[in-house]
Motif scaffolding. Structure first.
Motif, PDB file in Angstrom:
ATOM      1  N   ALA A 106      30.587  36.410  39.606  1.00 26.44           N
ATOM      2  CA  ALA A 106      30.877  37.420  38.588  1.00 26.44           C
ATOM      3  C   ALA A 106      32.332  37.350  38.140  1.00 26.44           C
ATOM      4  O   ALA A 106      32.637  37.464  36.949  1.00 26.44           O
ATOM      5  N   VAL A 107      33.244  37.142  39.089  1.00 24.19           N
ATOM      6  CA  VAL A 107      34.665  37.049  38.743  1.00 24.19           C
ATOM      7  C   VAL A 107      34.919  35.786  37.928  1.00 24.19           C
ATOM      8  O   VAL A 107      35.689  35.791  36.957  1.00 24.19           O
ATOM      9  N   PHE A 109      28.901  43.700  37.897  1.00 24.21           N
ATOM     10  CA  PHE A 109      28.376  42.468  37.315  1.00 24.21           C
ATOM     11  C   PHE A 109      27.500  41.723  38.324  1.00 24.21           C
ATOM     12  O   PHE A 109      26.505  41.099  37.952  1.00 24.21           O
ATOM     13  N   ASP A 136      42.534  37.658  38.335  1.00 29.28           N
ATOM     14  CA  ASP A 136      41.502  38.370  39.086  1.00 29.28           C
ATOM     15  C   ASP A 136      40.786  37.442  40.059  1.00 29.28           C
ATOM     16  O   ASP A 136      40.448  37.836  41.180  1.00 29.28           O
ATOM     17  N   GLN A 137      40.557  36.196  39.656  1.00 34.62           N
ATOM     18  CA  GLN A 137      39.931  35.238  40.559  1.00 34.62           C
ATOM     19  C   GLN A 137      40.821  34.989  41.774  1.00 34.62           C
ATOM     20  O   GLN A 137      40.343  34.930  42.911  1.00 34.62           O
ATOM     21  N   ALA A 142      32.859  34.296  35.972  1.00 34.72           N
ATOM     22  CA  ALA A 142      32.247  34.402  34.645  1.00 34.72           C
ATOM     23  C   ALA A 142      32.955  35.419  33.759  1.00 34.72           C
ATOM     24  O   ALA A 142      33.010  35.242  32.537  1.00 34.72           O
ATOM     25  N   HIS A 143      33.492  36.472  34.357  1.00 37.10           N
ATOM     26  CA  HIS A 143      34.017  37.580  33.540  1.00 37.10           C
ATOM     27  C   HIS A 143      35.490  37.891  33.781  1.00 37.10           C
ATOM     28  O   HIS A 143      36.051  38.728  33.067  1.00 37.10           O
ATOM     29  N   GLY A 144      36.117  37.231  34.745  1.00 35.15           N
ATOM     30  CA  GLY A 144      37.477  37.593  35.103  1.00 35.15           C
ATOM     31  C   GLY A 144      38.525  36.592  34.686  1.00 35.15           C
ATOM     32  O   GLY A 144      38.231  35.440  34.356  1.00 35.15           O
ATOM     33  N   SER A 145      39.759  37.050  34.738  1.00 35.44           N
ATOM     34  CA  SER A 145      40.899  36.195  34.420  1.00 35.44           C
ATOM     35  C   SER A 145      41.284  35.375  35.648  1.00 35.44           C
ATOM     36  O   SER A 145      40.778  35.589  36.753  1.00 35.44           O
ATOM     37  N   LYS A 201      34.262  46.809  39.083  1.00 42.07           N
ATOM     38  CA  LYS A 201      33.777  46.182  37.844  1.00 42.07           C
ATOM     39  C   LYS A 201      33.019  44.899  38.143  1.00 42.07           C
ATOM     40  O   LYS A 201      31.902  44.694  37.625  1.00 42.07           O
ATOM     41  N   TYR A 202      33.601  44.044  38.972  1.00 41.90           N
ATOM     42  CA  TYR A 202      32.932  42.783  39.277  1.00 41.90           C
ATOM     43  C   TYR A 202      31.730  42.987  40.196  1.00 41.90           C
ATOM     44  O   TYR A 202      30.762  42.223  40.136  1.00 41.90           O
TER      45      TYR A 202
END
Length: 303
Positions: free
Chosen positions: A138-139, A242, A147-148, A141-144, A238-239
């Motif tokens: 999820a991180v 997801f 964030d990763q 696919a959707h994180g910066s 948030k993650y």
């Protein structure tokens, strides 16, 4: 908000003023202390009124060991609160009693003989392999990149939320085959956490970016200042959404690290890495979870 007598309210307000002006206690903690004290005063005045006793209004002088023992029994057996909830109330009253002593309003501590309720510590949540994989996917696919790196670092170091938010660029040292993070944890206790190749791999690109050594390692994308623990909690939640994981907190990532390491390293070394003062805390990571225990008893089932 139970009603209090004028005397009881005056006692509560005096303590509230002291907490807010003479201590560095957080607003949430102050609110909890005052709520616990208000509940106790209301209960005491209700007990006295129901029993037609001479004392019907609370004053600091009416705080006695027998009264506190009765209150502990009331919380435990009448209200049937958990040991943790009973102990929280008692600790709040211990703090109140200590303040009364410091102000000369009591000559001895009536709460000292009142013991806390023994607690059976439960094993922390165990994040399963598939859950960790879903979170990382999820991180990704959707994180910066920030964030990763943040999520990966927590999974591979066991840092507390406050510790990871407080990291500065200069706190990280990376080498070709090793790395270390310098951390000031609970009670400002210093420790060094080694970084494995995975953690070094996600941190290296962040440190390669231009920035002052004193700058936060994980700045807020909105303000540029250090990410707050509240902001970190929001990111993890948030993650987790997801990844379709429920009730995941930053501390659960620390627990994941603890469980992973407990299966591979001596407990005294794990305690050193995680900043535990007692091995009893570290022992929780080798304590069976509810699912572990269920699997064990199923082995002798007749069906």
């Amino acid at each position: 908000m139970p009603a209090l007598s004028d005397e009881g309210l005056a006692a509560l307000n005096a303590y509230a003023a002291a907490l807010r002006t003479t201590t560095d206690t957080s607003a949430v903690t102050v609110r909890n202390y005052l709520s616990d004290l208000r509940q106790f005063i209301a209960w005491a005045e209700g007990e006295w009124a129901a029993g037609h006793e001479d004392i019907v209004a609370f004053t600091p002088a009416s705080l006695t060991t027998p009264l506190l023992t009765r209150y502990r029994s009331y919380l435990q057996h009448t209200r049937q609160l958990s040991p943790a909830s009973v102990n929280r109330a008692l600790v709040s009253l211990k703090r109140y009693s200590a303040w009364l002593l410091s102000e000369g309003l009591l000559k001895r501590d009536p709460v000292a003989p009142v013991k806390l309720i023994p607690e059976t510590l439960r094993a922390p949540r165990h994040l399963e392999d598939k859950e960790e994989e879903a979170l990382l996917a999820a991180v990704a696919a959707h994180g910066s990149a920030r964030d990763q790196a943040l999520i990966t670092l927590m999974l591979h170091t066991g840092l507390r939320a406050r510790e990871v938010c407080g990291l500065r660029r200069r706190d990280v040292t990376l080498g070709k085959r090793s790395g270390v993070i310098q951390v000031y944890g609970k009670r400002n206790k210093y420790r060094e956490i080694p970084l494995n190749i995975t953690a070094r791999g996600v941190l290296a690109p962040l440190l390669a970016l231009p920035g002052d050594a004193e700058a936060p390692l994980f700045p807020s994308e909105k303000t540029g200042t250090a990410l707050t623990t509240r902001g970190l909690g929001y990111l993890v939640a948030k993650y987790a959404a997801f990844a379709r994981l429920e009730d995941l907190s930053p501390h659960d990532l620390r627990h994941r690290f603890g469980y992973q390491m407990a299966a591979r390293a001596p407990l005294h070394r794990l305690a050193q890495i995680m900043g535990h003062d007692s091995l009893d805390t570290t022992m929780l990571y080798i304590k069976g979870t509810a699912r572990d225990l269920q699997n064990e008893v199923e082995k002798i089932a007749w069906e």
